[in-house]
Write an enzyme that holds these catalytic residues in place. Structure first.
Site, PDB file in Angstrom:
ATOM      1  N   LYS A 114      -2.416 -11.014 -54.180  1.00 10.65           N
ATOM      2  CA  LYS A 114      -3.114  -9.796 -53.796  1.00 10.65           C
ATOM      3  C   LYS A 114      -2.149  -8.635 -53.493  1.00 10.65           C
ATOM      4  CE  LYS A 114      -5.578 -10.979 -50.425  1.00 10.65           C
ATOM      5  NZ  LYS A 114      -5.580 -10.425 -49.097  1.00 10.65           N
TER       6      LYS A 114
ATOM      7  N   ARG B 162     -13.255  -9.017 -44.241  1.00 11.94           N
ATOM      8  CA  ARG B 162     -13.034 -10.459 -44.353  1.00 11.94           C
ATOM      9  C   ARG B 162     -14.346 -11.217 -44.170  1.00 11.94           C
ATOM     10  NH1 ARG B 162      -7.398 -10.796 -44.437  1.00 11.94           N
ATOM     11  NH2 ARG B 162      -6.550 -12.627 -43.461  1.00 11.94           N
TER      12      ARG B 162
ATOM     13  N   ARG C  95       6.765 -19.848 -49.917  1.00 14.35           N
ATOM     14  CA  ARG C  95       6.976 -18.398 -49.750  1.00 14.35           C
ATOM     15  C   ARG C  95       7.982 -18.137 -48.620  1.00 14.35           C
ATOM     16  NH1 ARG C  95       1.764 -14.634 -49.511  1.00 14.35           N
ATOM     17  NH2 ARG C  95       1.322 -15.657 -47.534  1.00 14.35           N
TER      18      ARG C  95
ATOM     19  N   ARG D 101       6.938 -17.209 -42.941  1.00 11.69           N
ATOM     20  CA  ARG D 101       6.011 -16.570 -42.012  1.00 11.69           C
ATOM     21  C   ARG D 101       5.410 -17.630 -41.099  1.00 11.69           C
ATOM     22  NH1 ARG D 101       1.830 -12.798 -45.438  1.00 11.69           N
ATOM     23  NH2 ARG D 101       0.409 -13.668 -43.919  1.00 11.69           N
TER      24      ARG D 101
ATOM     25  N   ARG E 267      -6.276 -21.036 -42.156  1.00 14.09           N
ATOM     26  CA  ARG E 267      -6.596 -19.771 -42.837  1.00 14.09           C
ATOM     27  C   ARG E 267      -7.468 -20.016 -44.061  1.00 14.09           C
ATOM     28  NH1 ARG E 267      -0.952 -17.554 -44.044  1.00 14.09           N
ATOM     29  NH2 ARG E 267      -1.906 -15.653 -44.803  1.00 14.09           N
TER      30      ARG E 267
HETATM   31  P1  AMP Z   1      -3.280 -11.706 -44.174  1.00  6.73           P
HETATM   32  O1  AMP Z   1      -1.817 -11.409 -44.344  1.00  6.73           O
HETATM   33  O2  AMP Z   1      -4.180 -10.737 -44.851  1.00  6.73           O
HETATM   34  O3  AMP Z   1      -3.616 -13.139 -44.466  1.00  6.73           O
HETATM   35  O4  AMP Z   1      -3.585 -11.491 -42.599  1.00  6.73           O
HETATM   36  C1  AMP Z   1      -2.810 -12.141 -41.618  1.00  6.73           C
HETATM   37  C2  AMP Z   1      -3.619 -12.337 -40.345  1.00  6.73           C
HETATM   38  O5  AMP Z   1      -4.058 -11.049 -39.833  1.00  6.73           O
HETATM   39  C3  AMP Z   1      -4.919 -13.114 -40.483  1.00  6.73           C
HETATM   40  O6  AMP Z   1      -4.694 -14.513 -40.448  1.00  6.73           O
HETATM   41  C4  AMP Z   1      -5.692 -12.632 -39.254  1.00  6.73           C
HETATM   42  O7  AMP Z   1      -5.172 -13.184 -38.055  1.00  6.73           O
HETATM   43  C5  AMP Z   1      -5.353 -11.151 -39.245  1.00  6.73           C
HETATM   44  N1  AMP Z   1      -6.296 -10.351 -40.059  1.00  6.73           N
HETATM   45  C6  AMP Z   1      -5.993  -9.629 -41.179  1.00  6.73           C
HETATM   46  N2  AMP Z   1      -7.078  -8.994 -41.657  1.00  6.73           N
HETATM   47  C7  AMP Z   1      -8.104  -9.320 -40.831  1.00  6.73           C
HETATM   48  C8  AMP Z   1      -9.500  -8.990 -40.817  1.00  6.73           C
HETATM   49  N3  AMP Z   1     -10.052  -8.211 -41.758  1.00  6.73           N
HETATM   50  N4  AMP Z   1     -10.271  -9.491 -39.812  1.00  6.73           N
HETATM   51  C9  AMP Z   1      -9.729 -10.286 -38.862  1.00  6.73           C
HETATM   52  N5  AMP Z   1      -8.430 -10.654 -38.819  1.00  6.73           N
HETATM   53  C10 AMP Z   1      -7.616 -10.180 -39.800  1.00  6.73           C
END
Ligand code: AMP
Length: 211
Positions: A14, A89, A123, A155, A166
């Site tokens: 993404k 989300r 990663r 990470r 996740r």
């Molecule tokens: P990502 O890198 O997009 O997977 O986001 C990393 C973390 O940020 C997620 O595991 C959540 O803890 C938080 N996060 C990111 N976007 C959202 C969202 N739209 N709603 C809630 N938590 C989010």
């Protein structure tokens, strides 16, 4: 058609694709995790709570997330459109977005959980968030970033326990989200298991054909 949501599970490519799409459309990328990291950096009480949730792979509460994102989307730089990465989300967030700034198309980059886990477990990133993969995109010198020579690390939320959590959260929420956008005829699905270049070509072909 310049208000785009990009969906895809962890490791779907993404972030890589978002840069190409945003460049093609001439719009800003609004990434929810970037915005959250900025809040975390401020080390406030709320920042500390957000950090804990992010590290364990849990979602940030909707009200807070929606406020943060809508504030960002009201910036003049978003008047011309935007590419949303990581938001919405779930359906609650999608409804809030529809009631405020709106969405033209939702691009879903689809991969299986097996591919997702394989891509994520290898990663590695540096503090400047340059991304490598131990097998698919290794750095020239093991453990060191090619661009800024910073050490590479995994990470916190790419560690196995957080990844399973996740993915489970992603599936639980995303199925309903996909249905929500499909019912509105806004959903377009791309096969994310092809190479980065092929996926990029598929997405750009679609955008050109529907400009
Ligand atoms: P990502 O890198 O997009 O997977 O986001 C990393 C973390 O940020 C997620 O595991 C959540 O803890 C938080 N996060 C990111 N976007 C959202 C969202 N739209 N709603 C809630 N938590 C989010």
């Amino acid at each position: 058609m310049k208000r785009i949501v990009l969906l895809g599970s962890q490791g779907s490519g993404k972030s890589t694709q978002s840069k190409l799409i945003a460049e093609f459309l001439g719009v800003e990328i609004i990434s929810s995790s970037r915005i959250l990291r900025e809040v975390v950096k401020r080390q406030t009480d709320i920042g500390k709570k957000i950090k804990k949730l992010m590290v364990e792979g849990s979602l940030i509460p909707d009200t807070h997330m929606i406020n943060l994102m809508l504030e960002e989307l009201r910036a003049p730089s978003c008047m011309n459109g935007y590419l949303l990465d990581g938001f919405p989300r779930n359906v609650v967030q999608a409804e809030a977005l529809d009631e405020s700034c709106g969405v033209d198309k939702v691009l879903n980059i689809e991969i299986s959980d097996e591919v997702s886990i394989k891509r994520i477990e290898g990663r590695r990133i540096c503090d400047n968030r340059h991304v490598f993969h131990v097998d698919f995109k290794p750095p020239q010198q093991e453990g060191i970033c090619d661009h800024c020579q910073q050490p590479l690390h995994q990470r916190e939320d790419d560690k196995p326990e957080a990844v399973s959590k996740r993915l489970a959260i992603y599936h639980k929420n995303t199925e309903k989200l996909l249905k929500y956008y499909d019912n509105k005829n806004k959903l377009v699905v791309f096969n994310g298991e092809h190479s980065i270049e092929e996926v990029a070509q598929d997405i750009l072909d679609y955008l050109k054909a529907n400009a």
